[in-house]
Design a protein around this motif. Structure first.
Motif, short mmCIF file in Angstrom:
data_model
loop_
_atom_site.label_atom_id
_atom_site.label_comp_id
_atom_site.label_asym_id
_atom_site.label_seq_id
_atom_site.Cartn_x
_atom_site.Cartn_y
_atom_site.Cartn_z
N ILE A 1 0.86 -1.15 0.10
CA ILE A 1 -0.02 -0.02 -0.12
C ILE A 1 0.84 1.38 -0.09
O ILE A 1 0.58 2.22 -0.64
N ALA A 2 1.92 1.08 0.78
CA ALA A 2 2.90 2.56 0.83
C ALA A 2 3.47 2.52 -0.57
O ALA A 2 3.39 3.72 -0.96
N ALA A 3 3.83 1.42 -1.31
CA ALA A 3 4.63 1.59 -2.53
C ALA A 3 3.35 2.00 -3.66
O ALA A 3 3.92 2.94 -4.50
N ALA A 4 2.49 1.39 -3.68
CA ALA A 4 1.31 2.05 -4.43
C ALA A 4 0.88 3.63 -4.16
O ALA A 4 0.80 4.15 -5.25
N SER A 5 0.81 3.87 -3.02
CA SER A 5 0.73 5.39 -2.69
C SER A 5 1.87 6.28 -3.22
O SER A 5 1.32 7.40 -3.87
N ILE A 6 2.77 5.98 -3.23
CA ILE A 6 4.02 6.57 -3.64
C ILE A 6 4.09 6.65 -5.05
O ILE A 6 4.24 7.97 -5.83
N ILE A 7 3.86 5.72 -5.81
CA ILE A 7 4.06 5.47 -7.19
C ILE A 7 2.88 6.08 -7.97
O ILE A 7 3.10 6.79 -8.78
N ILE A 8 1.66 6.25 -7.33
CA ILE A 8 0.63 6.93 -7.87
C ILE A 8 0.57 8.43 -7.45
O ILE A 8 0.40 9.48 -8.14
N GLY A 9 0.87 8.62 -6.21
CA GLY A 9 1.29 9.93 -5.43
C GLY A 9 2.28 11.05 -5.97
O GLY A 9 1.95 12.02 -6.36
N TYR A 10 3.32 10.36 -6.21
CA TYR A 10 4.56 11.39 -6.66
C TYR A 10 4.30 12.04 -8.03
O TYR A 10 4.51 13.12 -8.23
N PRO A 11 4.00 11.24 -9.18
CA PRO A 11 3.66 11.93 -10.44
C PRO A 11 2.39 12.75 -10.34
O PRO A 11 2.45 13.95 -10.62
N GLY B 1 -5.39 18.27 0.81
CA GLY B 1 -4.53 17.09 1.25
C GLY B 1 -3.64 17.25 2.01
O GLY B 1 -3.51 16.42 2.79
N ARG B 2 -3.08 18.38 2.28
CA ARG B 2 -1.96 18.72 3.22
C ARG B 2 -2.56 19.11 4.80
O ARG B 2 -1.95 18.40 5.50
N GLY B 3 -3.74 19.76 4.60
CA GLY B 3 -4.23 20.25 5.74
C GLY B 3 -5.06 19.37 6.46
O GLY B 3 -5.47 19.46 7.70
N THR B 4 -5.93 18.21 5.75
CA THR B 4 -6.55 16.96 6.39
C THR B 4 -5.76 16.20 6.93
O THR B 4 -4.98 15.72 6.18
N PRO B 5 -6.07 15.35 8.29
CA PRO B 5 -5.35 14.36 8.73
C PRO B 5 -5.71 13.25 7.47
O PRO B 5 -6.65 13.16 7.04
N ALA C 1 -6.91 7.14 -0.82
CA ALA C 1 -6.73 8.28 0.34
C ALA C 1 -5.21 8.61 0.45
O ALA C 1 -4.87 9.92 0.57
N LEU C 2 -4.36 7.67 0.65
CA LEU C 2 -2.97 7.75 0.71
C LEU C 2 -2.23 8.29 -0.25
O LEU C 2 -1.13 9.09 -0.10
N SER C 3 -2.65 7.95 -1.46
CA SER C 3 -2.09 8.75 -2.63
C SER C 3 -2.30 10.13 -2.78
O SER C 3 -1.50 10.98 -3.16
N PHE C 4 -3.69 10.31 -2.36
CA PHE C 4 -3.96 11.83 -2.34
C PHE C 4 -2.99 12.72 -1.45
O PHE C 4 -2.43 13.88 -1.67
N ASN C 5 -2.86 12.00 -0.25
CA ASN C 5 -1.96 12.51 0.84
C ASN C 5 -0.72 12.79 0.36
O ASN C 5 0.04 13.82 0.39
#
Lengths: 216, 218
Positions: B24-34, B61-65, B93-97
């Motif tokens: 899940i961490a890897a997926a969130s990073i791979i989707i989130g960073y681009p 995305g930054r302001g919401t927990p 949710a975590l990709s958005f974060n």
């Protein structure tokens, strides 16, 4: 039930959110001091274990700390109340992060200040308390304000150990309202976190600007 | 049973949870960073509409927990007729974060590239797309790498919140094991150690990169 009730439900959790945030911030600010002294100790027998301790605390997610304190700690019939566990857990984590912030601030005090203090014959103790700390405090205050905002958001994790703060209240309102109105408490909670962070963020920026001006 | 025997017994289940944590961490990073890079480009656009929309997304995305984002996607959106299973919900949710946080880092990185580089590219007649892909991005990304590594560690730890939406990750498995053997302290400490064993060396590697980067630019 309408939007008004959803908002009021979330608002009910605000005092607890603020209590968690400020109580753990104060614990962190105080405990951060001996930790940063340890991190700067001349003896590596103190410095290295302290380094590992700080990295260890920061290496474990907050939720794990809360679960250890809430479910793991029991001495006889003693258990922590959920809010106690949350404040202690968030306090421990804050102490490690704030100690790192303090350390950065001390490092940012210009070398000339230490040299000048030595030149006028101040001892190590006086140099630290009267020369380094006041300057370091100004340097770190914007970062501390930023950390406070982060902690404010992280206090939401206390909802997982049933502390009745904002997210917990949002969650229970949503659970009772399967219709579209049930989505509102999450949006209100999110918006409240953002809106309440704005003054602290503004303060942080102002302190940062003043610092830049003072250094220019 | 002693402390270590208990650990040996619960370890395989927890390891199964750690697998999801990492995925899940890897997926969130791979989707989130681009996505974060896209948002960074949006925020720096002159076009008012694009600028403001990107800025609002980043600040939300930054302001919401992260926990609120997870609840919103998993418990909130179904009320509007949009349901996700727990693992996709966590990744969304975590990709958005990750996107929101990384966009600020990437924006700072891109803006740290000397403006002479942009002027030189314009003087050579490079298109703005080529200027970005061949001049600005390769230079800007370098100073961003330590920050992105630090964020990746935060994301790894942040997956523990997916516990709250019933994702079978490490924390969830620890809770399950604990509620079976009633050894909560033992089990949660093992979970903490498993997170720390990954986070701590990762932090040290990040610090190493940071120092090397500082030396180069000093």
């Amino acid at each position: 039930m309408g939007a008004g009730q959803a908002f009021l439900a979330v608002l009910q959790g605000l005092p607890m959110t603020l209590l968690l945030t400020f109580a753990s911030f104060i614990i962190g600010m105080i405990l951060g001091v001996p930790i940063v002294l340890g991190l700067r100790a001349r003896s590596s027998a103190v410095r290295l274990p302290m380094r590992v301790l700080v990295d260890f605390i920061r290496g474990i997610p907050i939720i794990v700390w809360l679960f250890v304190l809430k479910f793991g700690v029991s001495v006889g019939t003693f258990h922590f109340q959920p809010a106690q566990a949350a404040i202690i857990g968030l306090g421990i984590v804050s102490a490690a992060y704030l100690a790192e912030i303090y350390r950065g601030g001390i490092l940012a005090v210009p070398k000339g200040q230490f040299e000048a203090a030595a030149a006028v014959g101040l001892n190590r103790h006086t140099t630290f308390l009267s020369v380094v700390v006041p300057q370091a405090f100004r340097i770190v205050s914007p970062s501390m304000a930023t950390y406070l905002i982060g902690l404010f958001k992280d206090s939401s994790i206390a909802s997982t150990i049933i502390v009745a703060e904002m997210v917990f209240q949002a969650q229970s309102f949503a659970a009772q309202n399967p219709t579209l109105v049930g989505i509102l408490p999450y949006l209100f909670a999110g918006a409240l976190y953002i809106v309440l962070s704005i003054p602290v963020a503004a303060l942080s920026r102002r302190m940062d600007r003043k610092l830049q001006e003072a250094r220019a | 049973m002693n402390w270590f025997q208990l650990w040996a017994e619960s370890f395989p289940t927890m390891l199964g949870g750690l697998k999801w944590t990492v995925l899940i961490a890897a997926a969130s990073i791979i989707i989130g960073y681009p996505l974060g890079l896209l948002l960074a480009l949006g925020v720096t656009r002159e076009n008012r509409l694009v600028h403001w929309i990107s800025l609002v997304i980043v600040e939300a995305g930054r302001g919401t927990p992260a926990l609120v984002l997870l609840y919103l996607v998993y418990f909130g959106l179904p009320k509007a007729g949009l349901s996700f299973a727990s693992i996709p919900a966590a990744i969304i949710a975590l990709s958005f974060n990750a996107a929101a946080y990384s966009s600020e880092m990437l924006r700072a990185g891109m803006q740290s590239v000397h403006r002479g580089q942009r002027e030189a590219a314009a003087a050579l007649g490079l298109t703005s797309a080529t200027t970005f892909t061949h001049v600005i991005f390769p230079q800007g990304i370098r100073s961003t790498i330590p920050a992105l590594m630090g964020l990746a560690i935060q994301m790894f730890q942040g997956t523990s919140l997916a516990y709250a939406i019933a994702v079978p990750e490490l924390m969830q498995q620890a809770y399950t094991v604990g509620s079976q053997n009633f050894q909560y302290l033992n089990t949660f400490i093992l979970a903490g150690l498993m997170y720390a064993v990954i986070s701590m060396p990762a932090t040290w590697i990040t610090v190493f990169f940071e120092r090397r980067m500082n030396k180069k630019y000093a």
